[in-house]
Design a protein around this motif. Structure first.
Motif, PDB file in Angstrom:
ATOM      1  N   SER A  21      -8.788 -19.152 -12.778  1.00 23.84           N
ATOM      2  CA  SER A  21     -10.046 -19.819 -12.512  1.00 23.84           C
ATOM      3  C   SER A  21     -10.752 -19.219 -11.360  1.00 23.84           C
ATOM      4  O   SER A  21     -12.109 -19.257 -11.103  1.00 23.84           O
ATOM      5  N   ARG A  80     -14.846 -18.788 -12.742  1.00 17.47           N
ATOM      6  CA  ARG A  80     -14.948 -20.317 -12.496  1.00 17.47           C
ATOM      7  C   ARG A  80     -15.202 -21.272 -13.434  1.00 17.47           C
ATOM      8  O   ARG A  80     -14.788 -22.408 -13.133  1.00 17.47           O
ATOM      9  N   ASN A 125     -12.375 -23.598 -14.374  1.00 12.10           N
ATOM     10  CA  ASN A 125     -12.052 -24.644 -13.618  1.00 12.10           C
ATOM     11  C   ASN A 125     -12.267 -26.103 -14.517  1.00 12.10           C
ATOM     12  O   ASN A 125     -11.918 -26.998 -13.949  1.00 12.10           O
ATOM     13  N   GLN A 131     -20.513 -26.634  -9.787  1.00 12.63           N
ATOM     14  CA  GLN A 131     -19.926 -25.417  -9.787  1.00 12.63           C
ATOM     15  C   GLN A 131     -19.690 -24.422 -11.087  1.00 12.63           C
ATOM     16  O   GLN A 131     -19.842 -23.349 -11.543  1.00 12.63           O
TER      17      GLN A 131
END
Length: 342
Positions: A101, A105, A108, A325
């Motif tokens: 991750s 990203r 995640n 995010q």
């Protein structure tokens, strides 16, 4: 004329091997390197070893794979595995969404606290539109993803006291993997998260340098954590850790179409077998593993739905922060898939 005919005959024999997309097995490596964090007898290592075995079997021995557990190809730093895989230092891997991750990203997603309530929820993600989207994303990053495996729900243990409420975590030194999301989650619960590799975690638990850890139950048992002072175990299922069977893109392209499909079939079979092993003994229908843990003098706490809601509330700000995010659309798709599975 005879020389011309001989030359044409030779060209006809050589031409098929030179067609686009058809690799010559003679150009294959003598041995390919497969990376995993955990070896046997952990389900993760069993899955990696089984994949290597099936690849050799299904390719008729044209592709030979050796497994390197303990992320030894990157000196034990599991957070560097994905980068090494992209660079070609590693040929194949059975990797963790958590460990990869930092470089991807979107992975995640699986570490959002209390997103997935059960195994049906994991399956809804990995085997549905979300899993397909993540594989498409990974395919743009120099790897070819082939199958989803499973490390499992991560349950929390410690040497100090039972954990039934967020307050029970306050001040406890908890070993976590190298993920900022895990640091945020444990900090929100009042714990003192300590980042370290799994290789360093076991001696740290033994000496009391850290109080506790969070890992799937199969890891808890195989690593013999009750012998390292982990006498309090809470089943809270706050995150799960799917595994991904992948091949470096250049390595993949070097294989014939026939061998590519053989490696894919091997990955799907090994992954299915690995998931079955990781879930064995921890379900309502079969809780034999939980009984074995309790028999080792471990106090096992199963949170009630009301108790779990308290942990959800305490980590909601972390969930919301990281959902932005990761990507709101991806998180929404995941929530929708999970709701549909229930």
């Amino acid at each position: 004329m005879k020389a011309l005919l001989a030359g044409l005959a030779l060209a006809a024999m050589v031409a098929p091997a030179m067609l686009p997309g058809k690799a010559d097995a003679a150009d294959y490596k003598a041995e390919y390197k497969l990376s995993t964090v955990l070896g046997k007898p952990f389900p993760w290592g069993v899955g990696g070893d089984r994949w290597a075995e099936l690849i050799k079997e299904k390719t008729g021995g044209r592709i030979t794979v050796k497994m390197y557990p303990g992320t030894s190809l990157v000196n034990g730093d599991q957070t560097k595995e994905f980068t090494a895989l992209r660079q070609g230092v590693i040929d194949l891997a059975v990797g963790s969404t958590i460990n990869w991750s930092p470089q991807v990203r979107e992975l995640n997603l699986f570490s959002l606290p209390f997103l997935m309530p059960d195994h049906k929820a994991i399956d809804a993600l990995t085997q549905g539109p979300v899993g397909k989207q993540l594989f498409e994303l990974l395919s743009t990053k120099d790897v070819v993803p082939l199958a989803w495996g499973e490390n499992g729900f991560r349950e929390i243990s410690n040497s100090k006291r039972p954990i039934r409420t967020p307050d029970d975590l306050k001040g406890l030194k908890i070993r976590v993997v190298g993920s900022p999301l895990f640091l945020d989650t444990m900090t929100a619960l009042g714990a003192n998260p300590t980042q370290m590799s799994w290789a360093d975690a076991q001696p740290a638990l033994s000496t009391g340098a850290v109080d506790g850890q969070e890992n799937p139950l199969a890891v808890f048992v195989a690593a013999k954590l009750p012998t390292l002072g982990q006498k309090h175990l809470t089943l809270w299922g706050y995150v799960a850790d799917p595994l991904i069977f992948v091949v470096n893109k250049e390595v993949w392209a070097s294989w014939s179409k026939e061998d590519q499909e053989a490696v894919r079939a091997a990955a799907l079979q090994a992954a299915a077998e690995e998931i079955a092993i990781s879930r064995k003994g921890i379900t309502a229908a079969d809780d034999s593993l939980l009984k074995d843990i309790a028999a080792q003098g471990v106090e096992v706490v199963q949170l009630t739905p009301e108790q779990q809601k308290a942990f959800q509330a305490a980590t909601r700000s972390v969930y919301d922060k990281w959902a932005k995010q990761i990507g709101p659309d991806l998180v929404k798709a995941a929530e929708t898939s999970i709701a549909g599975a229930r």
